[in-house]
Motif scaffolding. Sequence first.
Motif, PDB file in Angstrom:
ATOM      1  N   LYS A  92       0.798  -1.205   0.025  1.00 35.17           N
ATOM      2  CA  LYS A  92      -0.122  -0.115  -0.003  1.00 35.17           C
ATOM      3  C   LYS A  92       0.895   1.239  -0.021  1.00 35.17           C
ATOM      4  O   LYS A  92       0.557   2.108  -0.786  1.00 35.17           O
ATOM      5  N   ARG A  93       1.791   1.426   0.780  1.00 37.91           N
ATOM      6  CA  ARG A  93       2.724   2.481   0.767  1.00 37.91           C
ATOM      7  C   ARG A  93       3.516   2.598  -0.507  1.00 37.91           C
ATOM      8  O   ARG A  93       3.616   3.736  -0.852  1.00 37.91           O
ATOM      9  N   SER A  94       3.743   1.576  -1.130  1.00 38.49           N
ATOM     10  CA  SER A  94       4.645   1.746  -2.274  1.00 38.49           C
ATOM     11  C   SER A  94       3.698   2.265  -3.401  1.00 38.49           C
ATOM     12  O   SER A  94       4.220   2.974  -4.304  1.00 38.49           O
ATOM     13  N   VAL A  98       9.120   3.957  -4.873  1.00 39.70           N
ATOM     14  CA  VAL A  98       9.422   3.252  -3.741  1.00 39.70           C
ATOM     15  C   VAL A  98       9.310   1.808  -3.682  1.00 39.70           C
ATOM     16  O   VAL A  98       8.170   1.539  -3.661  1.00 39.70           O
ATOM     17  N   PRO A  99      10.295   1.033  -3.725  1.00 37.94           N
ATOM     18  CA  PRO A  99       9.796  -0.470  -3.829  1.00 37.94           C
ATOM     19  C   PRO A  99       9.225  -0.764  -2.366  1.00 37.94           C
ATOM     20  O   PRO A  99       9.355  -0.184  -1.271  1.00 37.94           O
ATOM     21  N   ARG A 100       8.173  -1.830  -2.381  1.00 41.43           N
ATOM     22  CA  ARG A 100       7.574  -2.099  -1.131  1.00 41.43           C
ATOM     23  C   ARG A 100       8.499  -2.683   0.013  1.00 41.43           C
ATOM     24  O   ARG A 100       8.164  -2.310   1.184  1.00 41.43           O
ATOM     25  N   TYR A 101       9.740  -3.230  -0.591  1.00 42.34           N
ATOM     26  CA  TYR A 101      10.598  -3.763   0.605  1.00 42.34           C
ATOM     27  C   TYR A 101      11.252  -2.748   1.408  1.00 42.34           C
ATOM     28  O   TYR A 101      12.074  -3.006   2.288  1.00 42.34           O
ATOM     29  N   ASP A 102      11.086  -1.471   0.942  1.00 41.32           N
ATOM     30  CA  ASP A 102      11.518  -0.208   1.710  1.00 41.32           C
ATOM     31  C   ASP A 102      10.909   0.082   2.782  1.00 41.32           C
ATOM     32  O   ASP A 102      11.192   0.995   3.798  1.00 41.32           O
ATOM     33  N   PHE A 103       9.655  -0.576   2.984  1.00 36.89           N
ATOM     34  CA  PHE A 103       8.950  -0.357   4.212  1.00 36.89           C
ATOM     35  C   PHE A 103       8.759  -1.554   5.284  1.00 36.89           C
ATOM     36  O   PHE A 103       7.915  -1.567   5.882  1.00 36.89           O
ATOM     37  N   PHE A 104       9.724  -2.312   5.117  1.00 35.73           N
ATOM     38  CA  PHE A 104       9.869  -3.473   6.302  1.00 35.73           C
ATOM     39  C   PHE A 104      11.318  -3.747   6.307  1.00 35.73           C
ATOM     40  O   PHE A 104      12.105  -3.781   5.253  1.00 35.73           O
ATOM     41  N   SER A 105      11.703  -4.368   7.593  1.00 39.41           N
ATOM     42  CA  SER A 105      13.169  -4.999   7.642  1.00 39.41           C
ATOM     43  C   SER A 105      12.901  -6.242   8.603  1.00 39.41           C
ATOM     44  O   SER A 105      12.123  -6.068   9.614  1.00 39.41           O
ATOM     45  N   LYS A 106      13.557  -7.227   8.032  1.00 43.09           N
ATOM     46  CA  LYS A 106      13.762  -8.501   8.882  1.00 43.09           C
ATOM     47  C   LYS A 106      15.150  -8.759   8.967  1.00 43.09           C
ATOM     48  O   LYS A 106      15.683  -9.179   7.915  1.00 43.09           O
ATOM     49  N   GLY A 110      14.595  -6.735   3.201  1.00 34.98           N
ATOM     50  CA  GLY A 110      14.054  -5.371   3.400  1.00 34.98           C
ATOM     51  C   GLY A 110      15.228  -4.290   3.832  1.00 34.98           C
ATOM     52  O   GLY A 110      16.141  -4.561   4.061  1.00 34.98           O
ATOM     53  N   THR A 111      14.678  -3.050   3.386  1.00 38.65           N
ATOM     54  CA  THR A 111      15.686  -1.896   3.564  1.00 38.65           C
ATOM     55  C   THR A 111      15.001  -0.757   4.455  1.00 38.65           C
ATOM     56  O   THR A 111      15.560   0.114   4.286  1.00 38.65           O
ATOM     57  N   LEU A 150      18.002   0.165  -4.492  1.00 40.36           N
ATOM     58  CA  LEU A 150      18.098  -0.792  -3.454  1.00 40.36           C
ATOM     59  C   LEU A 150      17.919  -2.172  -3.754  1.00 40.36           C
ATOM     60  O   LEU A 150      17.166  -2.519  -4.684  1.00 40.36           O
ATOM     61  N   THR A 151      18.350  -2.833  -2.993  1.00 41.74           N
ATOM     62  CA  THR A 151      18.328  -4.491  -3.180  1.00 41.74           C
ATOM     63  C   THR A 151      17.705  -4.991  -1.871  1.00 41.74           C
ATOM     64  O   THR A 151      18.191  -4.600  -0.744  1.00 41.74           O
ATOM     65  N   ARG A 152      16.588  -5.864  -2.149  1.00 41.07           N
ATOM     66  CA  ARG A 152      15.783  -6.224  -1.273  1.00 41.07           C
ATOM     67  C   ARG A 152      16.620  -7.197  -0.131  1.00 41.07           C
ATOM     68  O   ARG A 152      16.628  -7.060   1.128  1.00 41.07           O
TER      69      ARG A 152
END
Length: 397
Positions: A326-328, A334-342, A367-368, A382-384
């Motif tokens: 949703k944020r992406s 901005v890729p979706r994985y820029d909104f989480f980190s594990k 994620g980033t 960015l790389t996931r």
Amino acid sequence: MAHKLTIVILLAATLAPGLGQGIELVDGHVQIHGFASQAAINTSDNHYFGDSPDTSFELTELGLNLSYQPDPEWLFSGQLLSRRAGEMYDGTPSLDYALIDHALLADAERRLGVRVGRIKNPIGLYNETRDVPFTRPGIFLPQVIYYDKVRNLFLSSDGAMLYGDLFGPSGNLSLTLSGGQAVIDDNVEWAYLGEDFDGDLESNGVSLKTATLWYSTPAEQLKVGLSAIMMDMDFDAGAASPLDAGSIEVFDWIVSLQYNARDWTLSAEYAQTPTRWKDFGPLFPYEDQVMEGYYLQGAYRLRPNLEIMARYEEGFADRDDRSGRKRSEQVGNVPRYDFFSKIATLGLRWDITQNLMLRLEYQHHDGTYSLSWRENPDPSDLTREWNVFAASISTRF
């Protein structure tokens, strides 16, 4: 500059064993302590504290603190810090904290006092001591709660704090309440607005408030805490800004748990940060979201001077949009994985001497979200999935 700082650190490391645990003057009323740390960081992708794909040496910390206690009721304390951290901090010395502490009441069962000045915000297990390498659980703190990309915003505030403690046979209870102004720098604008726009993001009046409640057993084998910090920031838009003048409201709360045994320590924290952006105009995509982060961390001491650490953490820019889709779509580029980190971490700590410490650390990121937009301004780069290999040497006196 990096070469000169490294020489200073190595010289301090050589002298540290002879300096002991600090310098005491005036019959012990004045104490001077210091620390220095240099890290080397290599990442498979993305920029993390500098140009890390080519190995970065741009995480350097130098600190000098002084305290003066003329009697048991009064304490004057402060610390100067030079911190170089990639594009986020350039090493310019700054006032980390400077306070006057007056104990209004103190005996074997209770303590009541007030602090005034630039005060450390006592939120979570590590925020108060995050600037000293020897008191951190690793080279990097859990980034889903202790964000280095906005470190100064949460570290300290300019104002006053009331604190109280009750000491009993079943444990100790501590309460703090504070109010003041947040310390805002360019990193805060990058993190909350996505860019360094024309204008100023600032704190007006008593715009930051904290409250903490902690319980610990007498020997601190068990620690349980609840921390909260609330702050308001206003953006004074410049003539060239595409954004209107707006405001940001942040409410961050953390539940903390730590258990200490003879050879191991288990720590866990959970945080939510409801955040609201208001009146920035039609070009700004965000309004409300609740950031979320949590981690579980274990440390085992193989020997008194050798410790291994493992940690797993997850963080989300919006707890209702953990995939980031949703944020992406809202932002567009901005890729979706820029909104989480594990993040999974393995670390080793070796206290070579009492005053000299070596650390090694490996992290695997999915994620980033933990990265600074200031260091990674182009989302397409960015790389996931990426890895971090880091080493640091630290000394103190």
